[in-house]
Scaffold this motif. Sequence first.
Motif, mmCIF file in Angstrom:
data_model
loop_
_atom_site.group_PDB
_atom_site.id
_atom_site.type_symbol
_atom_site.label_atom_id
_atom_site.label_comp_id
_atom_site.label_asym_id
_atom_site.label_seq_id
_atom_site.Cartn_x
_atom_site.Cartn_y
_atom_site.Cartn_z
ATOM 1 N N ASP A 22 0.719 -1.157 -0.094
ATOM 2 C CA ASP A 22 0.040 0.057 -0.079
ATOM 3 C C ASP A 22 0.772 1.202 0.001
ATOM 4 O OD1 ASP A 22 0.879 -0.816 2.451
ATOM 5 O OD2 ASP A 22 -0.937 0.101 3.712
ATOM 6 N N HIS A 23 2.045 1.221 0.559
ATOM 7 C CA HIS A 23 3.129 2.247 0.451
ATOM 8 C C HIS A 23 4.034 1.971 -0.789
ATOM 9 C CE1 HIS A 23 2.197 4.180 4.383
ATOM 10 N NE2 HIS A 23 2.075 2.516 4.690
ATOM 11 N N TYR A 35 -9.278 -0.906 0.259
ATOM 12 C CA TYR A 35 -8.238 -0.080 0.871
ATOM 13 C C TYR A 35 -7.089 0.060 -0.122
ATOM 14 C CZ TYR A 35 -10.818 -1.469 5.012
ATOM 15 O OH TYR A 35 -11.738 -1.765 5.830
ATOM 16 N N LYS A 93 -4.786 1.692 -2.980
ATOM 17 C CA LYS A 93 -4.912 2.743 -3.988
ATOM 18 C C LYS A 93 -3.894 2.573 -4.738
ATOM 19 C CE LYS A 93 -8.608 5.222 -1.889
ATOM 20 N NZ LYS A 93 -8.653 5.698 -0.637
ATOM 21 N N ASP A 123 5.932 8.329 2.782
ATOM 22 C CA ASP A 123 4.369 7.531 2.327
ATOM 23 C C ASP A 123 4.868 6.425 1.541
ATOM 24 O OD1 ASP A 123 3.019 9.131 3.551
ATOM 25 O OD2 ASP A 123 2.053 10.253 1.805
ATOM 26 N N THR A 145 0.506 4.765 11.852
ATOM 27 C CA THR A 145 -0.776 5.155 11.595
ATOM 28 C C THR A 145 -1.618 4.204 12.073
ATOM 29 O OG1 THR A 145 0.013 6.395 9.387
ATOM 30 C CG2 THR A 145 -2.587 5.408 9.661
ATOM 31 N N GLU A 154 -4.604 0.849 7.176
ATOM 32 C CA GLU A 154 -4.255 1.997 7.929
ATOM 33 C C GLU A 154 -5.361 2.855 7.687
ATOM 34 O OE1 GLU A 154 -0.378 3.713 6.682
ATOM 35 O OE2 GLU A 154 0.382 1.555 6.518
ATOM 36 N N LYS A 155 -5.706 3.759 8.629
ATOM 37 C CA LYS A 155 -6.947 4.472 8.683
ATOM 38 C C LYS A 155 -6.380 5.925 7.797
ATOM 39 C CE LYS A 155 -9.101 3.033 12.841
ATOM 40 N NZ LYS A 155 -9.214 3.544 14.330
ATOM 41 N N GLU A 156 -6.963 6.032 6.720
ATOM 42 C CA GLU A 156 -6.533 7.123 5.646
ATOM 43 C C GLU A 156 -6.801 8.376 6.418
ATOM 44 O OE1 GLU A 156 -6.942 7.976 1.044
ATOM 45 O OE2 GLU A 156 -8.589 6.965 2.075
ATOM 46 N N ARG A 157 -7.885 8.508 6.955
ATOM 47 C CA ARG A 157 -7.980 10.114 7.720
ATOM 48 C C ARG A 157 -7.024 10.117 8.927
ATOM 49 N NH1 ARG A 157 -14.337 10.713 7.534
ATOM 50 N NH2 ARG A 157 -13.820 12.947 8.293
ATOM 51 N N ASP A 164 -3.698 9.568 9.167
ATOM 52 C CA ASP A 164 -2.560 9.447 8.640
ATOM 53 C C ASP A 164 -1.431 10.023 9.632
ATOM 54 O OD1 ASP A 164 -0.320 8.689 6.751
ATOM 55 O OD2 ASP A 164 -0.227 10.738 6.149
#
Lengths: 432, 161
Positions: free
Chosen positions: A120-121, A166, A168, A190, A200, A208-211, A213
Amino acid sequence: MIGVLAAAVVIAFVLARHAAPAGAAASDPPPGATYDPALVNKGAWLSAIGNCSTCHTADKGATFAGGRPLSTPFGTLYATNITPDPDTGIGRWSPSDFLRAMHQGIDKEGQNLYPAFPYDHFTHVADDDVDALYAFLMTRDPVRMQTPANRIMVPRAAISVWKALYFKPGPLAPDAAHDASWNRGRYLVDGLGHCGACHTPRNALGAEKEREDLAGGTADGWRAPALNESSPAPLLWTVEQIATYLRAGFDAAHGTAAGAMAPVAHNLSTVPESEANAIAVYIASRMAARGEARATAAGNAAGGPGAADPELSARGEDSSIDPRQANDGDAIYRSACAGCHDGGRRGIALDHSTSTTDTSPANLIRVTLDGIHPREGEHGGMMPAFRGALDDTQLVSLVAFLRTRFGHAPAWQDVGSEVAKAKRANEDGKSS
Amino acid sequence: MITLKVNDRAHEIDADPKTPLLYVLRNELGLNGAKFGCGLGQCGACTVMVDGEAVFSCLTPILLLQGRAIKTLEGLGTAQRPGPLQQAFIDEQAAQCGYCIAGMIMRAQALLERNPSPTDEEIRAHMNPALCRCGTHLRILRAVRRASKTMQGATQDGKKA
C-alpha cells in the motif's frame, strides 16, 4: 436482508474485478545479468530507507533470507527470502515480476501478497527506484532457506476484497504548494519508508486509517507515536533534530530510538544525508500544525469544547493518582531513576520523553523492563534493564507516578495489563 | 529500617533506602561474592538473584527489596561444599581472573532454576548481559551445560541440588 444481498453483490463484483491475474509473469531474469554498480549502490541505500532487512531477516539469520515471524491480529506471517536463490528466494523473478510485487502486491506466481508486505506504500515508489532495489537484491549472496508456512486464518482469496476496499495503487502526485525537499520527504515517508505502517492506526481489517495518517499506531507491542499534529513530543521537533534522530538514533531533546525504531535509525544512518533531511522536512511540517492546535487549545478554556487537541487540552485536568501509589512511585524514581535521569548523568529528562506523554504506557514499561541497548558491536544510547529489580506492583506505581509527574497528563487506565503484556512478550528476559 | 532476606536469613538494615543492594551486601553483610564492576548495569559482575531473577545489585536500591528473596553466590554453597553450578565452574576451570564469575554463576543459576535444560541458544541469549574481559566465555558455556546435566541428575536421584 437487502444489506446482506448488497454486500454479497459488492463482494462478487470486487472478486471479479480484482481476481489476481492468472499465471506467472513473463520471464526469468536474464542469465548472467550484470548491474551497474552505481545502480546497486543506490539500491542499497533505498533498501535501508525501506527497512527491508529488518523484516526479511530472522534473528541471527542470514540477511534478506527471510523467516522472521510477524504476528498480526489474524495470525503469524513469515517474511520471505528475498535473496536471489532460485528455489527459495527471488532468483527467478524478472524485473517486471519484482515491479508488480512492489506496485500491485502480486507475487511471481500471480498470487496476492498479504499486505503485511506494505505494498500500500510501495506502490508509490518510482519505477527507477524499484529497478535500483532489484539490482541491489539480485547482487546479494543467494541463501537457500525455505520460508516457513504462514499460520494465518485469512485465505489469500480474501486479500482481493481487502485490496478493493483499501489499496490505492499508483504514484503520489507532487504537492505544488510545497518545495522539492518536502515533496521528496513525503515520497520517502509515504512510499518506500512506509512510516505509516507503524505510525498510523489501523482499522479492524488491518488497513491504515486514511484519515488518521501518521496519528500514532503500534509496532511489535510498542507505541509508535503520532508524527502529525497530535505528536505527543513535549518539545516540538525541529527539522535538524529529526534528521539527527533518524541518522544517529538519538536526539538530546527527545531521547533514543528504541524498540522497533532502533533498526530504522540504524538503517537510516547509512543513507545520504539529503534523504534523511527530506524525511525530516516533511515530518516536521506535519508536526508543525501542532503549534497551531496548541494555540487554539490555549485560547479555549482548558479541556473546554472546541479545544483543537483533546489530548493536549486534557493536560490541565485533574490527574491525580492513588496517593500511596504516587508516594511509592516517587520514592522509586528518586532511588532508582533520578541518579541518571535527574543527576547530570546524561539520562534524558523524563519530561522530554514521549514515553510519559503518549496515549499508552507501553514504551515506558518496555524501556523500564528491558532497558535500551546499542546494536551489537556499536555505540549508542543505553539504559540498564530493571526487569527483576522491580516487582509488578512497584513497576505500576513507578509508571503511574512518572505519568503524572513528567507527562502532566491524566493517569493511564491500563498500566497493569500493559505490564502483564510486556512481561509475556519477553518472558525469557531477552534484553537485547 | 528495611528487612532484607538474603540467602534465607533476615537482616534488619539501617541505611538510606537509596543505597544499592551491592553496597549493603559487601559493606554491611560481608557478602563479598558480588563485585562492583561498572556501576551502570553494563557488565554483570554485581549480579545476584531477586525472587528467582538475575538483577544488577549495583543498580537496585534496597528500597525495592523489602521482604523479597535475595540470593547471592554465598547462598549456593561454600568453598568446602560448593553447589553443583559452582562445582561445574571449577570442573571446567571457567574462571581466569574470576572477577565476573560470581555474577556469571548467579545469572546462570537464575536460568537453570527456571529452565533446567536450556538449549545452547537459550544459554547464550540469557548470559548475554554478563561480560568476561578475560574471554573465558566458552568455558563458562560449558560449565552451564555441565551444571544443567548434574543438577538434573541430582534431582532425579532425589537429592535436591
